[in-house]
Design a protein around this motif. Structure first.
Motif, PDB file in Angstrom:
ATOM      1  N   ALA A 116     -14.229  -1.976  -4.915  1.00  9.26           N
ATOM      2  CA  ALA A 116     -15.274  -0.827  -5.219  1.00  9.26           C
ATOM      3  C   ALA A 116     -15.266   0.156  -4.146  1.00  9.26           C
ATOM      4  O   ALA A 116     -15.336   1.450  -4.215  1.00  9.26           O
ATOM      5  CB  ALA A 116     -16.640  -1.304  -5.657  1.00  9.26           C
ATOM      6  N   MET A 117     -15.568  -0.351  -2.862  1.00  5.42           N
ATOM      7  CA  MET A 117     -15.460   0.647  -1.624  1.00  5.42           C
ATOM      8  C   MET A 117     -14.296   1.456  -1.343  1.00  5.42           C
ATOM      9  O   MET A 117     -14.374   2.426  -1.173  1.00  5.42           O
ATOM     10  CB  MET A 117     -15.748  -0.297  -0.320  1.00  5.42           C
ATOM     11  CG  MET A 117     -15.848   0.463   0.948  1.00  5.42           C
ATOM     12  SD  MET A 117     -15.559  -0.316   2.365  1.00  5.42           S
ATOM     13  CE  MET A 117     -13.867  -1.167   2.102  1.00  5.42           C
ATOM     14  N   LEU A 118     -13.057   0.795  -1.547  1.00  5.69           N
ATOM     15  CA  LEU A 118     -11.932   1.369  -1.559  1.00  5.69           C
ATOM     16  C   LEU A 118     -11.707   2.552  -2.566  1.00  5.69           C
ATOM     17  O   LEU A 118     -11.267   3.472  -2.412  1.00  5.69           O
ATOM     18  CB  LEU A 118     -10.554   0.404  -1.633  1.00  5.69           C
ATOM     19  CG  LEU A 118     -10.206  -0.482  -0.413  1.00  5.69           C
ATOM     20  CD1 LEU A 118      -9.425  -1.499  -0.730  1.00  5.69           C
ATOM     21  CD2 LEU A 118     -10.431   0.287   0.869  1.00  5.69           C
ATOM     22  N   MET A 119     -12.208   2.205  -3.835  1.00  4.63           N
ATOM     23  CA  MET A 119     -12.001   3.107  -4.841  1.00  4.63           C
ATOM     24  C   MET A 119     -13.065   4.281  -4.701  1.00  4.63           C
ATOM     25  O   MET A 119     -12.755   5.432  -4.934  1.00  4.63           O
ATOM     26  CB  MET A 119     -12.285   2.254  -6.346  1.00  4.63           C
ATOM     27  CG  MET A 119     -11.156   1.522  -6.738  1.00  4.63           C
ATOM     28  SD  MET A 119     -11.221   0.997  -8.292  1.00  4.63           S
ATOM     29  CE  MET A 119     -12.408   0.022  -8.589  1.00  4.63           C
ATOM     30  N   LYS A 131       1.063  -1.178   0.082  1.00  3.15           N
ATOM     31  CA  LYS A 131       0.047  -0.095  -0.090  1.00  3.15           C
ATOM     32  C   LYS A 131       1.161   1.204   0.126  1.00  3.15           C
ATOM     33  O   LYS A 131       0.656   2.189  -0.787  1.00  3.15           O
ATOM     34  CB  LYS A 131      -1.019  -0.068   1.190  1.00  3.15           C
ATOM     35  CG  LYS A 131      -1.961   1.108   1.362  1.00  3.15           C
ATOM     36  CD  LYS A 131      -2.752   1.133   2.582  1.00  3.15           C
ATOM     37  CE  LYS A 131      -3.602   2.166   2.677  1.00  3.15           C
ATOM     38  NZ  LYS A 131      -4.512   2.210   3.949  1.00  3.15           N
ATOM     39  N   LYS A 132       2.060   1.210   0.687  1.00  3.75           N
ATOM     40  CA  LYS A 132       2.885   2.296   0.875  1.00  3.75           C
ATOM     41  C   LYS A 132       3.767   2.478  -0.453  1.00  3.75           C
ATOM     42  O   LYS A 132       3.752   3.561  -0.918  1.00  3.75           O
ATOM     43  CB  LYS A 132       4.009   2.199   1.940  1.00  3.75           C
ATOM     44  CG  LYS A 132       3.019   2.497   3.386  1.00  3.75           C
ATOM     45  CD  LYS A 132       4.203   2.485   4.467  1.00  3.75           C
ATOM     46  CE  LYS A 132       3.318   2.452   5.699  1.00  3.75           C
ATOM     47  NZ  LYS A 132       4.201   2.350   6.838  1.00  3.75           N
ATOM     48  N   ALA A 133       4.138   1.289  -1.308  1.00  2.00           N
ATOM     49  CA  ALA A 133       4.967   1.383  -2.306  1.00  2.00           C
ATOM     50  C   ALA A 133       4.064   1.695  -3.505  1.00  2.00           C
ATOM     51  O   ALA A 133       4.823   2.165  -4.489  1.00  2.00           O
ATOM     52  CB  ALA A 133       5.830   0.174  -2.501  1.00  2.00           C
ATOM     53  N   VAL A 134       2.939   1.113  -3.702  1.00  2.00           N
ATOM     54  CA  VAL A 134       2.360   0.867  -4.982  1.00  2.00           C
ATOM     55  C   VAL A 134       0.868   1.568  -4.727  1.00  2.00           C
ATOM     56  O   VAL A 134       0.117   0.789  -3.920  1.00  2.00           O
ATOM     57  CB  VAL A 134       2.226  -0.473  -5.631  1.00  2.00           C
ATOM     58  CG1 VAL A 134       1.663  -0.435  -7.057  1.00  2.00           C
ATOM     59  CG2 VAL A 134       3.752  -1.087  -5.783  1.00  2.00           C
ATOM     60  N   HIS A 135       0.440   2.409  -5.316  1.00  2.00           N
ATOM     61  CA  HIS A 135      -0.968   2.774  -5.347  1.00  2.00           C
ATOM     62  C   HIS A 135      -1.397   3.778  -6.418  1.00  2.00           C
ATOM     63  O   HIS A 135      -0.472   4.525  -6.832  1.00  2.00           O
ATOM     64  CB  HIS A 135      -1.224   3.527  -4.004  1.00  2.00           C
ATOM     65  CG  HIS A 135      -2.579   3.752  -3.507  1.00  2.00           C
ATOM     66  ND1 HIS A 135      -3.467   2.652  -3.320  1.00  2.00           N
ATOM     67  CD2 HIS A 135      -3.339   4.717  -3.497  1.00  2.00           C
ATOM     68  CE1 HIS A 135      -4.707   2.942  -3.094  1.00  2.00           C
ATOM     69  NE2 HIS A 135      -4.838   4.206  -3.301  1.00  2.00           N
ATOM     70  N   GLY A 136      -2.456   3.853  -7.183  1.00  2.00           N
ATOM     71  CA  GLY A 136      -2.706   4.765  -8.031  1.00  2.00           C
ATOM     72  C   GLY A 136      -4.016   4.249  -8.726  1.00  2.00           C
ATOM     73  O   GLY A 136      -4.253   2.919  -8.889  1.00  2.00           O
ATOM     74  N   PRO A 137      -4.533   5.024  -9.145  1.00  2.00           N
ATOM     75  CA  PRO A 137      -5.886   4.681  -9.845  1.00  2.00           C
ATOM     76  C   PRO A 137      -5.901   3.731 -11.141  1.00  2.00           C
ATOM     77  O   PRO A 137      -6.684   2.785 -11.375  1.00  2.00           O
ATOM     78  CB  PRO A 137      -6.415   6.214 -10.741  1.00  2.00           C
ATOM     79  CG  PRO A 137      -5.614   7.342 -10.004  1.00  2.00           C
ATOM     80  CD  PRO A 137      -4.428   6.619  -9.546  1.00  2.00           C
ATOM     81  N   LEU A 138      -4.776   3.798 -11.762  1.00  2.00           N
ATOM     82  CA  LEU A 138      -4.527   2.673 -12.739  1.00  2.00           C
ATOM     83  C   LEU A 138      -4.392   1.172 -12.207  1.00  2.00           C
ATOM     84  O   LEU A 138      -5.201   0.391 -12.552  1.00  2.00           O
ATOM     85  CB  LEU A 138      -3.444   2.973 -13.552  1.00  2.00           C
ATOM     86  CG  LEU A 138      -3.297   2.064 -15.080  1.00  2.00           C
ATOM     87  CD1 LEU A 138      -4.404   1.998 -15.816  1.00  2.00           C
ATOM     88  CD2 LEU A 138      -2.100   2.439 -15.531  1.00  2.00           C
ATOM     89  N   ALA A 139      -3.461   1.087 -11.255  1.00  2.00           N
ATOM     90  CA  ALA A 139      -3.436  -0.068 -10.440  1.00  2.00           C
ATOM     91  C   ALA A 139      -4.782  -0.438  -9.924  1.00  2.00           C
ATOM     92  O   ALA A 139      -5.192  -1.624  -9.979  1.00  2.00           O
ATOM     93  CB  ALA A 139      -2.273  -0.059  -9.343  1.00  2.00           C
ATOM     94  N   GLY A 181     -11.834   8.438  -4.124  1.00  2.00           N
ATOM     95  CA  GLY A 181     -12.581   9.570  -5.148  1.00  2.00           C
ATOM     96  C   GLY A 181     -12.533   9.138  -6.492  1.00  2.00           C
ATOM     97  O   GLY A 181     -12.710  10.205  -7.390  1.00  2.00           O
ATOM     98  N   LEU A 182     -12.347   7.830  -6.732  1.00  2.00           N
ATOM     99  CA  LEU A 182     -12.274   7.344  -8.153  1.00  2.00           C
ATOM    100  C   LEU A 182     -13.744   7.210  -8.476  1.00  2.00           C
ATOM    101  O   LEU A 182     -14.686   6.999  -7.838  1.00  2.00           O
ATOM    102  CB  LEU A 182     -11.520   6.135  -8.418  1.00  2.00           C
ATOM    103  CG  LEU A 182     -10.082   6.179  -8.066  1.00  2.00           C
ATOM    104  CD1 LEU A 182      -9.527   4.857  -8.026  1.00  2.00           C
ATOM    105  CD2 LEU A 182      -9.437   7.152  -8.808  1.00  2.00           C
TER     106      LEU A 182
END
Length: 185
Positions: free
Chosen positions: A84-87, A55-63, A91-92
């Protein structure tokens, strides 16, 4: 109903109870995969540490989008619900998730997203169907660092979804009714 019952709070050891408290604070409920994995506390701790590090190293809307697609492709209702809840809380735009199966032709997805989603599909196929061209194209668009991160996220979601599916862990209601229980910070 899961194929094996999760460890109830009252039967959990101190370490597992601490993990349950953390999960409840982070997600509003203890995720069922956590309670099932609690049958092996050392593995539960290792998995938790790994998830936090990722979670700290990799995160982003595309992933996130590719992880969601992987969950859909593998039929993991728990992962689809939780993702879906996390997205939503990230704010996605989750309305377009209803069109994830038609990503290849939908104008709701960018060219980069379509290519990344096709890559997620190819990684999730059994056997894997990733091509040299897909890797080269995504490397050109994202760079090596981001391509490695995206690949890792998709592979990790394959592991999560397959674990949950093997144990019959299904939708926990994170995105239904009064759910979406992740506390907004």
């Amino acid at each position: 109903m899961t194929r094996i019952k999760g460890v109830p709070h009252g039967d959990a050891g101190l370490l597992t109870r601490a993990v349950y408290r953390f999960a409840r604070r982070e997600f509003g409920a203890v995720p069922e995969p956590v309670t099932v994995m609690a049958h092996h506390p050392r593995l539960l701790l290792a998995s938790g540490r790994h998830e936090l590090a990722v979670k700290k190293a990799v995160h982003g809307p595309l992933a996130e989008l590719c992880v969601y697609r992987t969950a859909v492709k593998l039929g993991c209702s728990w992962c689809v619900d939780f993702g879906a809840m996390l997205m939503k809380h990230g704010g996605l735009d989750i309305a377009r998730l209803r069109h994830i199966d038609s990503y290849a032709t939908s104008e709701l997805f960018t060219d980069l997203e379509r290519k990344a989603l096709a890559y997620a599909d190819a990684m999730t196929d059994t056997p894997v169907t990733v091509t040299d061209e897909q890797v080269a194209e995504l490397e050109e668009l994202l760079g090596r660092r981001e391509l490695v991160a995206l690949t890792y996220e998709i592979a990790l979601e394959n592991q999560r979804a397959r674990f949950n599916s093997a144990f019959g862990i299904a939708d926990q209601g994170f995105t239904s009714g009064d759910a979406c229980r992740v506390p907004t910070h």
